[in-house]
Motif scaffolding. Structure first.
Motif, PDB file in Angstrom:
ATOM      1  N   LEU A  12       0.732  -0.922  -0.413  1.00 40.93           N
ATOM      2  CA  LEU A  12       0.119  -0.419   0.231  1.00 40.93           C
ATOM      3  C   LEU A  12       1.200   0.849   0.346  1.00 40.93           C
ATOM      4  N   GLN A  13       1.722   1.101   0.785  1.00 36.64           N
ATOM      5  CA  GLN A  13       2.499   2.669   0.687  1.00 36.64           C
ATOM      6  C   GLN A  13       3.367   2.748  -0.773  1.00 36.64           C
ATOM      7  N   ARG A  14       3.647   1.185  -1.055  1.00 34.35           N
ATOM      8  CA  ARG A  14       4.495   1.473  -2.089  1.00 34.35           C
ATOM      9  C   ARG A  14       3.710   2.484  -3.342  1.00 34.35           C
ATOM     10  N   GLY A  15       2.445   2.196  -2.942  1.00 31.90           N
ATOM     11  CA  GLY A  15       1.455   1.939  -4.176  1.00 31.90           C
ATOM     12  C   GLY A  15       1.005   4.046  -4.102  1.00 31.90           C
ATOM     13  N   LEU A  16       0.786   3.882  -3.563  1.00 31.60           N
ATOM     14  CA  LEU A  16       1.218   5.735  -2.468  1.00 31.60           C
ATOM     15  C   LEU A  16       2.033   6.238  -3.279  1.00 31.60           C
ATOM     16  N   ALA A  17       3.370   5.980  -2.960  1.00 34.86           N
ATOM     17  CA  ALA A  17       4.347   6.497  -3.257  1.00 34.86           C
ATOM     18  C   ALA A  17       4.018   6.419  -5.020  1.00 34.86           C
ATOM     19  N   ILE A  18       4.109   5.535  -5.639  1.00 37.28           N
ATOM     20  CA  ILE A  18       4.236   5.218  -7.116  1.00 37.28           C
ATOM     21  C   ILE A  18       2.757   6.794  -7.668  1.00 37.28           C
ATOM     22  N   LEU A  19       1.659   6.911  -6.756  1.00 37.32           N
ATOM     23  CA  LEU A  19       0.680   7.781  -7.421  1.00 37.32           C
ATOM     24  C   LEU A  19       0.936   8.713  -6.501  1.00 37.32           C
ATOM     25  N   GLU A  20       2.486   9.369  -6.112  1.00 38.84           N
ATOM     26  CA  GLU A  20       2.647  10.808  -5.264  1.00 38.84           C
ATOM     27  C   GLU A  20       3.570  11.331  -6.766  1.00 38.84           C
ATOM     28  N   LEU A  21       4.104  10.626  -6.945  1.00 41.06           N
ATOM     29  CA  LEU A  21       5.346  11.000  -7.741  1.00 41.06           C
ATOM     30  C   LEU A  21       4.767  10.571  -9.161  1.00 41.06           C
ATOM     31  N   LEU A  22       3.720  10.166  -9.846  1.00 36.34           N
ATOM     32  CA  LEU A  22       3.454  10.193 -11.087  1.00 36.34           C
ATOM     33  C   LEU A  22       2.303  11.608 -11.039  1.00 36.34           C
ATOM     34  N   ALA A  23       1.625  12.048  -9.487  1.00 30.51           N
ATOM     35  CA  ALA A  23       0.881  13.081 -10.123  1.00 30.51           C
ATOM     36  C   ALA A  23       1.610  14.195 -10.248  1.00 30.51           C
ATOM     37  N   GLU A  24       3.217  14.306  -9.939  1.00 30.71           N
ATOM     38  CA  GLU A  24       4.527  15.714  -9.602  1.00 30.71           C
ATOM     39  C   GLU A  24       4.995  15.829 -11.497  1.00 30.71           C
ATOM     40  N   ARG A  25       4.120  14.435 -11.998  1.00 29.34           N
ATOM     41  CA  ARG A  25       4.588  14.267 -13.434  1.00 29.34           C
ATOM     42  C   ARG A  25       3.976  13.897 -14.389  1.00 29.34           C
ATOM     43  N   PRO A  26       3.382  15.465 -15.312  1.00 31.51           N
ATOM     44  CA  PRO A  26       2.558  14.951 -16.169  1.00 31.51           C
ATOM     45  C   PRO A  26       3.040  14.227 -17.709  1.00 31.51           C
ATOM     46  N   ASP A  27       3.975  14.212 -17.967  1.00 37.27           N
ATOM     47  CA  ASP A  27       4.623  13.284 -18.661  1.00 37.27           C
ATOM     48  C   ASP A  27       4.433  11.929 -18.730  1.00 37.27           C
ATOM     49  N   GLY A  28       4.447  11.805 -17.644  1.00 38.61           N
ATOM     50  CA  GLY A  28       3.952  10.414 -16.821  1.00 38.61           C
ATOM     51  C   GLY A  28       5.581   9.588 -16.615  1.00 38.61           C
ATOM     52  N   ALA A  29       5.535   8.274 -16.472  1.00 42.88           N
ATOM     53  CA  ALA A  29       7.092   7.492 -16.159  1.00 42.88           C
ATOM     54  C   ALA A  29       6.796   6.097 -16.373  1.00 42.88           C
ATOM     55  N   THR A  30       8.704   5.770 -17.096  1.00 44.71           N
ATOM     56  CA  THR A  30       8.132   4.319 -17.520  1.00 44.71           C
ATOM     57  C   THR A  30       9.037   3.341 -15.942  1.00 44.71           C
ATOM     58  N   LEU A  31       8.455   2.350 -16.202  1.00 43.18           N
ATOM     59  CA  LEU A  31       8.891   1.550 -14.855  1.00 43.18           C
ATOM     60  C   LEU A  31       9.668   1.550 -14.565  1.00 43.18           C
ATOM     61  N   SER A  32      11.081   1.600 -15.365  1.00 43.32           N
ATOM     62  CA  SER A  32      11.902   2.327 -15.138  1.00 43.32           C
ATOM     63  C   SER A  32      12.159   3.640 -14.538  1.00 43.32           C
ATOM     64  N   GLU A  33      12.122   4.355 -14.558  1.00 43.59           N
ATOM     65  CA  GLU A  33      12.116   5.667 -13.919  1.00 43.59           C
ATOM     66  C   GLU A  33      11.402   5.535 -12.580  1.00 43.59           C
ATOM     67  N   LEU A  34      10.942   5.161 -12.276  1.00 41.03           N
ATOM     68  CA  LEU A  34       9.595   4.774 -11.470  1.00 41.03           C
ATOM     69  C   LEU A  34      10.594   3.942  -9.881  1.00 41.03           C
ATOM     70  N   THR A  35      10.698   2.999 -10.570  1.00 39.92           N
ATOM     71  CA  THR A  35      11.963   2.076  -9.485  1.00 39.92           C
ATOM     72  C   THR A  35      13.209   3.266  -9.329  1.00 39.92           C
ATOM     73  N   ASP A  36      13.494   3.097 -10.628  1.00 45.70           N
ATOM     74  CA  ASP A  36      15.161   4.466 -10.361  1.00 45.70           C
ATOM     75  C   ASP A  36      14.415   5.671  -8.856  1.00 45.70           C
ATOM     76  N   ALA A  37      13.235   6.018  -8.974  1.00 46.18           N
ATOM     77  CA  ALA A  37      13.180   7.274  -8.445  1.00 46.18           C
ATOM     78  C   ALA A  37      13.011   6.888  -6.842  1.00 46.18           C
ATOM     79  N   LEU A  38      12.086   5.746  -7.112  1.00 45.62           N
ATOM     80  CA  LEU A  38      10.981   5.369  -5.977  1.00 45.62           C
ATOM     81  C   LEU A  38      12.134   3.833  -4.854  1.00 45.62           C
ATOM     82  N   GLN A  39      13.395   3.581  -5.494  1.00 42.92           N
ATOM     83  CA  GLN A  39      14.353   2.621  -5.069  1.00 42.92           C
ATOM     84  C   GLN A  39      13.439   1.181  -4.872  1.00 42.92           C
ATOM     85  N   PHE A  40      12.313   0.826  -5.410  1.00 41.89           N
ATOM     86  CA  PHE A  40      11.450  -0.327  -5.485  1.00 41.89           C
ATOM     87  C   PHE A  40      12.608  -1.378  -6.165  1.00 41.89           C
ATOM     88  N   PRO A  41      12.086  -2.862  -5.352  1.00 42.61           N
ATOM     89  CA  PRO A  41      11.908  -3.394  -6.646  1.00 42.61           C
ATOM     90  C   PRO A  41      11.248  -3.813  -7.527  1.00 42.61           C
TER      91      PRO A  41
END
Length: 256
Positions: A12-41
């Protein structure tokens, strides 16, 4: 706490972190960009994004492989009347307003000190003003922002005025708290607001508030178009059209 509960909480925490990050990125993000920015597996991020896509909170562009927030959050957060959601109550009036004016018609809500577009009917003209659903702008530089602010309860209006940090976008933008107060008093008196190219050069808007049973604004309906068509000398006529439409939408919202 069991391992299962801890695992669900982490997801749940990771899901919310993904949503919050994308809310700040109107151009979206790839999976690798999400994992790099959030340091998720990677496997965890893939599982969570797939779930959010399936539930309708994210979309994924098949060509660019980028994830984007959908409008589902706007639908969750919009006010509800006695029987229907805000958009359902406003759409019939919006169609009437668009037919009468020929211009793009928006339904907007106030979030913090910004206006957010939650519904749009495009103009009938070949050249038309349009904006993305979810687009935001400062409330002091647009007609729907003024329309809502003018009809907030006094304490909420004062809180809003205290949060605004004015800056000019065009030569006609309101840039002081005193001038904005005077503008809101005029809106309150006539029942509709205008935007004289205050947020964008060459674009005029006219808006009226959608009110709850206590007379407080929950949203605004606005038309927007080029100043060559939405002229200053027609603000009164258009204002009456939009005000009447907003009044009908208010009645529907309040179950009257």
């Amino acid at each position: 706490m069991s391992e299962t509960v801890r695992g669900e909480a982490a997801s749940l925490q990771r899901g919310l972190a993904i949503l919050e990050l994308l809310a700040e990125r109107p151009d979206g993000a790839t999976l690798s960009e999400l994992t790099d920015a959030l340091q998720f597996p990677g496997a965890s991020a893939l599982r969570i994004t797939r779930t959010l896509v399936r539930l309708g909170y994210l979309s994924r562009d098949e060509r660019s492989r980028r994830f984007f927030l959908t409008n589902r959050f706007l639908l969750l957060g919009q006010p509800r009347g006695r029987e229907h959601a805000l958009t359902e109550c406003a759409l019939p009036a919006m169609r009437t307003i668009r037919q009468a004016t020929g211009e793009t018609t928006h339904l907007c809500c106030l979030i913090d000190d910004e206006m957010v577009i939650i519904e749009q009917l495009l103009a009938a003209h070949p050249f038309k003003y349009s904006a993305d659903i979810g687009a935001r702008c400062p409330c002091y530089s647009c007609a729907p922002g003024k329309a809502i602010a003018a009809f907030l309860p006094d304490d909420e209006q004062e809180s809003l005025l205290g949060r605004i940090r004015f800056k000019p976008f065009t030569d006609t933008t309101i840039t002081t708290r005193r001038a904005f107060r005077q503008e809101l008093a005029g809106v309150r008196a006539c029942g509709f607001a205008v935007d004289r190219a205050e947020g964008m050069d060459g674009i005029h808007c006219v808006a009226a508030p959608l009110l709850d049973r206590h007379g407080a604004a929950v949203a605004a309906i606005t038309i927007a178009g080029p100043s060559s068509r939405v002229r200053d000398d027609e603000f009164e006529v258009i204002g009456e059209i939009v005000r009447e439409g907003a009044r009908r939408a208010s009645e529907e919202f309040n179950g009257q």
